[in-house]
Design a protein around this motif. Structure first.
Motif, mmCIF file in Angstrom:
data_model
loop_
_atom_site.group_PDB
_atom_site.id
_atom_site.type_symbol
_atom_site.label_atom_id
_atom_site.label_comp_id
_atom_site.label_asym_id
_atom_site.label_seq_id
_atom_site.Cartn_x
_atom_site.Cartn_y
_atom_site.Cartn_z
ATOM 1 N N GLU A 114 0.836 -1.193 0.000
ATOM 2 C CA GLU A 114 0.000 0.000 0.000
ATOM 3 C C GLU A 114 0.875 1.248 0.000
ATOM 4 O OE1 GLU A 114 -3.629 1.889 2.702
ATOM 5 O OE2 GLU A 114 -2.674 0.023 3.310
ATOM 6 N N GLU A 116 -14.170 -2.874 -1.907
ATOM 7 C CA GLU A 116 -13.588 -3.467 -0.695
ATOM 8 C C GLU A 116 -12.710 -4.682 -0.925
ATOM 9 O OE1 GLU A 116 -17.095 -3.470 -0.948
ATOM 10 O OE2 GLU A 116 -17.451 -1.542 -0.005
ATOM 11 N N ALA A 160 -8.133 -0.697 2.272
ATOM 12 C CA ALA A 160 -8.766 0.618 2.120
ATOM 13 C C ALA A 160 -9.732 0.546 0.939
ATOM 14 C CB ALA A 160 -7.713 1.690 1.878
ATOM 15 N N LYS A 191 -6.688 4.357 -4.660
ATOM 16 C CA LYS A 191 -7.554 4.545 -3.494
ATOM 17 C C LYS A 191 -8.658 5.541 -3.818
ATOM 18 C CE LYS A 191 -4.269 3.545 0.176
ATOM 19 N NZ LYS A 191 -3.583 4.099 1.352
ATOM 20 N N GLU A 246 -10.508 7.973 1.049
ATOM 21 C CA GLU A 246 -9.438 7.255 1.753
ATOM 22 C C GLU A 246 -8.132 8.041 1.721
ATOM 23 O OE1 GLU A 246 -9.405 4.360 3.537
ATOM 24 O OE2 GLU A 246 -11.565 4.277 3.327
ATOM 25 N N LYS A 247 -7.876 8.750 0.620
ATOM 26 C CA LYS A 247 -6.641 9.524 0.510
ATOM 27 C C LYS A 247 -6.608 10.651 1.528
ATOM 28 C CE LYS A 247 -5.993 8.883 -4.431
ATOM 29 N NZ LYS A 247 -5.933 9.572 -5.735
ATOM 30 N N LYS A 290 -8.142 10.805 4.402
ATOM 31 C CA LYS A 290 -8.569 10.344 5.722
ATOM 32 C C LYS A 290 -7.469 10.597 6.751
ATOM 33 C CE LYS A 290 -11.099 6.402 7.234
ATOM 34 N NZ LYS A 290 -11.326 4.979 7.063
#
Length: 147
Positions: A48, A74, A111, A133, A137-138, A140
């Motif tokens: 990741e 997901e 993520a 992503k 999510e980026k 967050k």
């Protein structure tokens, strides 16, 4: 009342008889066939970065048209089939140690991803998926209060 001496080997003999009976009754005679029918599960490597998730799957000897890859926000679902080529030899016996058959694997992602912009590369038996992503999510960031 008489004194009886404990013999631990008597219990071992009883256990051995019960195991022998289990094999003799045929409960485990199909074990070899069941082990042979086990499916192939490809190895995976997941890494990741800040912007994306990189998933590598080891699929040696497989053709890209034999793979089915589905990506949700997901998870990644991959299935396929390694087909066996039939060959005959002079004496009529062919031996192989390669695994053939269908497989399926689902990999949960750490993520949420934007599954509309996934890129795939299949080269030398390695499938590489780049999963960008999702924007939420980026960005967050979680603030932790001590107190």
């Amino acid at each position: 009342m008489s004194l009886v001496r404990y013999n631990p080997w008597k219990e071992m003999n009883t256990l051995q008889r019960q195991l022998n009976q289990l094999f003799d009754d045929g409960l485990l005679t199909n074990l070899g066939q069941e082990l042979k029918d086990l499916t192939y599960v490809p190895s995976a490597e997941l890494s990741e970065t800040d912007d994306s998730i990189l998933l590598k799957l080891e699929l040696p000897g497989m053709k890209s048209e034999d793979l089915d890859i589905q990506v949700t926000k997901e998870a990644v679902y991959i299935s396929g089939e390694r087909k066996q080529e039939t060959k005959s030899e002079e004496n009529g016996v062919t031996r192989t140690e390669f695994r053939y058959g269908k497989f399926s694997r689902s990999i949960a992602l750490p993520a949420l991803v934007n599954n509309n912009n996934v890129t795939a590369n299949y080269q030398e038996g390695i499938l590489t998926l780049t999963l960008p992503k999702a924007e939420e999510e980026k960005n967050k960031v979680v603030k932790i209060n001590l107190g």
